[in-house]
Each structure stands twice: as structure tokens, then as C-alpha cells.
Design a protein around this motif. Structure first.
Motif, mmCIF file in Angstrom:
data_model
loop_
_atom_site.group_PDB
_atom_site.id
_atom_site.type_symbol
_atom_site.label_atom_id
_atom_site.label_comp_id
_atom_site.label_asym_id
_atom_site.label_seq_id
_atom_site.Cartn_x
_atom_site.Cartn_y
_atom_site.Cartn_z
ATOM 1 N N LEU A 55 0.828 -1.210 0.000
ATOM 2 C CA LEU A 55 0.000 0.000 0.000
ATOM 3 C C LEU A 55 0.864 1.263 0.000
ATOM 4 O O LEU A 55 0.539 2.249 -0.667
ATOM 5 C CB LEU A 55 -0.949 0.003 1.205
ATOM 6 C CG LEU A 55 -2.128 -0.972 1.110
ATOM 7 C CD1 LEU A 55 -2.896 -0.995 2.420
ATOM 8 C CD2 LEU A 55 -3.045 -0.600 -0.034
ATOM 9 N N GLU A 56 1.967 1.229 0.749
ATOM 10 C CA GLU A 56 2.879 2.380 0.748
ATOM 11 C C GLU A 56 3.486 2.574 -0.640
ATOM 12 O O GLU A 56 3.628 3.702 -1.118
ATOM 13 C CB GLU A 56 3.971 2.194 1.802
ATOM 14 C CG GLU A 56 3.468 2.366 3.222
ATOM 15 C CD GLU A 56 4.511 2.007 4.267
ATOM 16 O OE1 GLU A 56 5.578 1.450 3.898
ATOM 17 O OE2 GLU A 56 4.254 2.279 5.449
ATOM 18 N N ALA A 57 3.837 1.473 -1.309
ATOM 19 C CA ALA A 57 4.387 1.571 -2.668
ATOM 20 C C ALA A 57 3.337 2.126 -3.622
ATOM 21 O O ALA A 57 3.641 2.975 -4.476
ATOM 22 C CB ALA A 57 4.872 0.194 -3.138
ATOM 23 N N ALA A 62 1.185 6.622 -6.672
ATOM 24 C CA ALA A 62 0.082 7.563 -6.925
ATOM 25 C C ALA A 62 0.571 8.998 -6.797
ATOM 26 O O ALA A 62 0.205 9.863 -7.602
ATOM 27 C CB ALA A 62 -1.067 7.303 -5.961
ATOM 28 N N ARG A 63 1.393 9.272 -5.787
ATOM 29 C CA ARG A 63 1.960 10.629 -5.652
ATOM 30 C C ARG A 63 2.830 10.964 -6.853
ATOM 31 O O ARG A 63 2.781 12.079 -7.378
ATOM 32 C CB ARG A 63 2.780 10.734 -4.363
ATOM 33 C CG ARG A 63 1.954 10.951 -3.123
ATOM 34 C CD ARG A 63 2.857 11.312 -1.962
ATOM 35 N NE ARG A 63 3.926 10.337 -1.852
ATOM 36 C CZ ARG A 63 4.174 9.598 -0.786
ATOM 37 N NH1 ARG A 63 3.445 9.719 0.273
ATOM 38 N NH2 ARG A 63 5.167 8.739 -0.778
ATOM 39 N N VAL A 69 1.272 14.191 -13.693
ATOM 40 C CA VAL A 69 0.087 14.804 -14.298
ATOM 41 C C VAL A 69 0.177 16.321 -14.190
ATOM 42 O O VAL A 69 -0.137 17.044 -15.149
ATOM 43 C CB VAL A 69 -1.203 14.261 -13.639
ATOM 44 C CG1 VAL A 69 -2.405 15.110 -14.002
ATOM 45 C CG2 VAL A 69 -1.432 12.821 -14.042
ATOM 46 N N HIS A 70 0.642 16.816 -13.032
ATOM 47 C CA HIS A 70 0.807 18.268 -12.885
ATOM 48 C C HIS A 70 1.861 18.799 -13.851
ATOM 49 O O HIS A 70 1.688 19.871 -14.440
ATOM 50 C CB HIS A 70 1.176 18.623 -11.442
ATOM 51 C CG HIS A 70 0.024 18.557 -10.494
ATOM 52 N ND1 HIS A 70 -1.063 19.391 -10.574
ATOM 53 C CD2 HIS A 70 -0.222 17.726 -9.454
ATOM 54 C CE1 HIS A 70 -1.922 19.095 -9.619
ATOM 55 N NE2 HIS A 70 -1.438 18.075 -8.925
#
Length: 141
Positions: A55-57, A62-63, A69-70
Motif C-alpha cells: 500500500l505504501e508503494a 500515486a503521488r 500529471v501536474h
């Protein structure tokens, strides 16, 4: 020797012994179940740790995706500005080309008038031809 009371005591002792053995057996089974549960808890803990790591990976990915994307959005905005500047420059070049074409037309018109005037002038100058006489002096024809 104890008589009837002793027989009753012996029956009770046998039952107590049977109950003690039954309790000991139940205690061994409970211990085995507790040991099994302990192993299950250890396995569950390892699975939770592995899930947490995954989940951390996923969160880190995702970050990272969000940051990309930004960056893409910023690059797209910059490209849009660049395309607008190019479009403006092309419009200006088109206007300048049209203006230059108009100037060329005016220049061609001026050249045509100048050529016509030059022909007229040549005709006028031809009227005043100067000839040399045999003595070397000039005289008008």
C-alpha cells in the motif's frame, strides 16, 4: 477396610482421576489451539506488513503519477502559450506578406510609368540628334 464409605471414595477418586485426565487432555488441546492461533497471528502479522508495504508503494506511485500529471498540465499550458505566440507571428507574417505584395504592385506600376516616360523622353531626344560635319563641328540635324 474402609467398607462402604471406602468404596464410594474409590469411585469418587476414579471419577476425579478420569476428570483430571480429561482436563489434562482438554488443556493439551487448548495449548495446541493457542500455539496454532499464535502461528496464525504471526502469519497474519506478516501478511499485514506485506500489505502495508504494498500500500505504501502504491501510495508513492500515486503521488508520483500526480506529480507527473501536474507536470504534463504545466507543459501543456506552456505549449498552448507557445502555439498562440506562433499563431500570432504567422498572422503578422501574413499581414507583412500582403503589405509587401501591395508594395510590389505599386513598384511595378511605378516602373511601368517610368519606362513609359523613358520611351517618351527617348523619342524627344531622338528629335534633337546632333551630327558631325566634315570640319569636325557639330550641328543639329
Amino acid at each position: 477396610r474402609a467398607g462402604e464409605a471406602g468404596k464410594g471414595f474409590a469411585v469418587v477418586a476414579v471419577e476425579v482421576r478420569r476428570l483430571a485426565q480429561s482436563a489434562a487432555e482438554a488443556s493439551r488441546e487448548v495449548k495446541a489451539l493457542i500455539d496454532l492461533s499464535g502461528e496464525d497471528v504471526k502469519n497474519g502479522t506478516r501478511l499485514v506488513e506485506a500489505a502495508t508495504s504494498r500500500l505504501e508503494a502504491i501510495h508513492a506511485a500515486a503521488r508520483n503519477s500526480d506529480a507527473m500529471v501536474h507536470q504534463i498540465a504545466e507543459a501543456s499550458s506552456e505549449q498552448a502559450v507557445g502555439i498562440e505566440e506562433i499563431s500570432r507571428a504567422v498572422r503578422e507574417m501574413d499581414e507583412m506578406t500582403q503589405h509587401n505584395a501591395e508594395l510590389v504592385e505599386r513598384l511595378n506600376s511605378s516602373i511601368a510609368r517610368t519606362e513609359a516616360e523613358a520611351r517618351t523622353l527617348d523619342e524627344l531626344v531622338d528629335f534633337f540628334r546632333v551630327r558631325k560635319d566634315p570640319k569636325g563641328t557639330r550641328r543639329a540635324a
